[in-house]
Design a protein around this motif. Structure first.
Motif, short mmCIF file in Angstrom:
data_model
loop_
_atom_site.label_atom_id
_atom_site.label_comp_id
_atom_site.label_asym_id
_atom_site.label_seq_id
_atom_site.Cartn_x
_atom_site.Cartn_y
_atom_site.Cartn_z
N ALA A 37 31.07 30.37 81.89
CA ALA A 37 29.80 29.96 81.31
C ALA A 37 30.04 28.86 80.28
N PRO A 38 29.08 27.94 80.14
CA PRO A 38 29.23 26.91 79.11
C PRO A 38 29.06 27.50 77.73
N PRO A 39 29.68 26.91 76.72
CA PRO A 39 29.50 27.43 75.36
C PRO A 39 28.09 27.15 74.86
N THR A 40 27.62 28.00 73.97
CA THR A 40 26.29 27.77 73.42
C THR A 40 26.24 26.46 72.65
N PRO A 41 25.14 25.74 72.77
CA PRO A 41 25.01 24.51 71.98
C PRO A 41 24.49 24.77 70.57
N PHE A 42 24.19 26.03 70.25
CA PHE A 42 23.65 26.35 68.93
C PHE A 42 24.68 26.09 67.84
N THR A 43 24.27 25.43 66.79
CA THR A 43 25.10 25.28 65.61
C THR A 43 25.00 26.56 64.78
N ALA A 44 25.88 26.69 63.79
CA ALA A 44 25.82 27.85 62.90
C ALA A 44 24.47 27.91 62.20
N ALA A 45 23.95 26.74 61.79
CA ALA A 45 22.66 26.71 61.10
C ALA A 45 21.54 27.17 62.02
N ARG A 46 21.60 26.77 63.29
CA ARG A 46 20.53 27.18 64.22
C ARG A 46 20.62 28.67 64.53
N ILE A 47 21.83 29.19 64.63
CA ILE A 47 21.98 30.64 64.84
C ILE A 47 21.35 31.40 63.68
N ARG A 48 21.65 31.01 62.47
CA ARG A 48 21.10 31.70 61.31
C ARG A 48 19.58 31.56 61.28
N GLU A 49 19.09 30.39 61.59
CA GLU A 49 17.64 30.17 61.61
C GLU A 49 16.96 31.10 62.62
N THR A 50 17.58 31.23 63.79
CA THR A 50 17.02 32.11 64.83
C THR A 50 17.02 33.56 64.37
N VAL A 51 18.09 33.98 63.73
CA VAL A 51 18.17 35.35 63.23
C VAL A 51 17.11 35.59 62.16
N LEU A 52 16.97 34.67 61.22
CA LEU A 52 16.00 34.85 60.15
C LEU A 52 14.57 34.90 60.69
N GLU A 53 14.29 34.13 61.72
CA GLU A 53 12.96 34.17 62.34
C GLU A 53 12.68 35.55 62.91
N VAL A 74 20.26 31.47 77.13
CA VAL A 74 21.24 32.08 76.24
C VAL A 74 22.05 33.15 76.96
N LEU A 75 21.46 33.81 77.96
CA LEU A 75 22.19 34.84 78.70
C LEU A 75 23.29 34.27 79.56
N ARG A 76 23.28 32.96 79.77
CA ARG A 76 24.27 32.33 80.64
C ARG A 76 25.18 31.38 79.87
N GLN A 77 25.31 31.62 78.58
CA GLN A 77 26.19 30.83 77.73
C GLN A 77 27.23 31.73 77.08
N ARG A 78 28.38 31.15 76.74
CA ARG A 78 29.36 31.88 75.93
C ARG A 78 28.85 31.89 74.50
N ALA A 79 28.62 33.07 73.98
CA ALA A 79 28.12 33.18 72.62
C ALA A 79 29.16 32.70 71.61
N LEU A 130 25.36 34.88 69.70
CA LEU A 130 26.37 35.29 68.74
C LEU A 130 27.13 36.48 69.32
N GLN A 131 28.44 36.51 69.11
CA GLN A 131 29.27 37.58 69.67
C GLN A 131 29.12 38.86 68.85
N LEU A 132 28.00 39.52 69.10
CA LEU A 132 27.64 40.76 68.42
C LEU A 132 26.94 41.68 69.41
#
Length: 231
Positions: A17-33, A50-55, A95-97
């Motif tokens: 799978a391709p790696p996620t294009p999300f930056t650390a800032a975008r990951i945090r923003e998504t979580v906070l939302e 997102v289900l087909r990306q490497r987190a 995110l790998q969680l």
């Protein structure tokens, strides 16, 4: 198909799978939302990118408080689904969680055949697993992100799981039977893998058809009825 179409060319598969294009800032923003939204989060379904990306590996994108709140939210979503595991990508977070727990009451005959023991709640960060031997087992599986379907998946019966705890310590633990199946299923999610990628597709069944025809401890009846070959 017209008579002129003589050859079927299989689709070219990506090598991993391709790696996620999300930056650390975008990951945090998504979580906070998700954390700030009063409505329960939606479990995304097959076809969501997102289900087909490497987190992304967890390396401090969230504060300790934010991570704890996210884990609590994931546990609540898992319970309400209901399920025995939930990976962050299933909430649209690459995110790998993952969270895992299996405390359901199960018929003793089913539990014996499936080697199913209770699994206390725990959360894993950056997990990876390795088989401890060549033994495998095959049973029907479902997924909260593939709503309404089940299929037989052959998996390692005994594995070692290496992961980071939310506290930051690295842990190694061994699992077998149904516990090992849950661990593999959830860890695969973090690599962009759905259980259907490993399933015997002739076993694929809608939930209602599974309940009517194949709902038994093992898969022998389904093997003969649906015509697939697995140990």
């Amino acid at each position: 198909m017209s008579q002129e179409q003589h050859h079927v060319v299989p689709p070219r598969l990506l090598e991993g799978a391709p790696p996620t294009p999300f930056t650390a800032a975008r990951i945090r923003e998504t979580v906070l939302e998700l954390l700030e939204n009063p409505s329960p989060p939606r479990i995304v379904q097959a076809g969501h990118p997102v289900l087909r990306q490497r987190a992304a590996p967890y390396d401090g994108q969230l504060s300790n408080e934010e991570l704890g709140l996210l884990i609590s939210l994931m546990r609540d979503v898992m319970h309400k689904a209901p399920g025995v595991g939930l990976a962050a990508p299933q909430l649209g977070i690459p995110l790998q969680l993952a969270v895992l727990e299996d405390e359901y009451d199960v018929d003793p005959d089913i539990a014996a055949v499936r080697d199913r023991e209770p699994l206390e709640f725990f959360a894993v960060l950056n997990p990876s697993y390795t088989a401890l031997d060549d033994s495998v087992s095959a049973f029907y599986e479902g997924c909260l992100s593939v709503d309404g379907l089940q299929a037989v998946v052959q998996r390692h019966r005994r594995i070692q799981l290496d992961y980071d705890q939310p506290s930051g310590s690295r842990v190694s633990a061994e699992y077998s039977g149904w516990q090992a199946r849950i661990v593999q299923h959830e860890t695969d999610h973090l690599r962009g893998i759905l259980y259907l990628d490993k399933a015997e597709l002739r076993s694929l069944s809608a939930n209602a058809e599974y309940a009517e025809h194949w709902a038994e401890p093992g898969i022998e009846k389904a093997k003969h009825g649906l015509g697939f070959l697995l140990p």
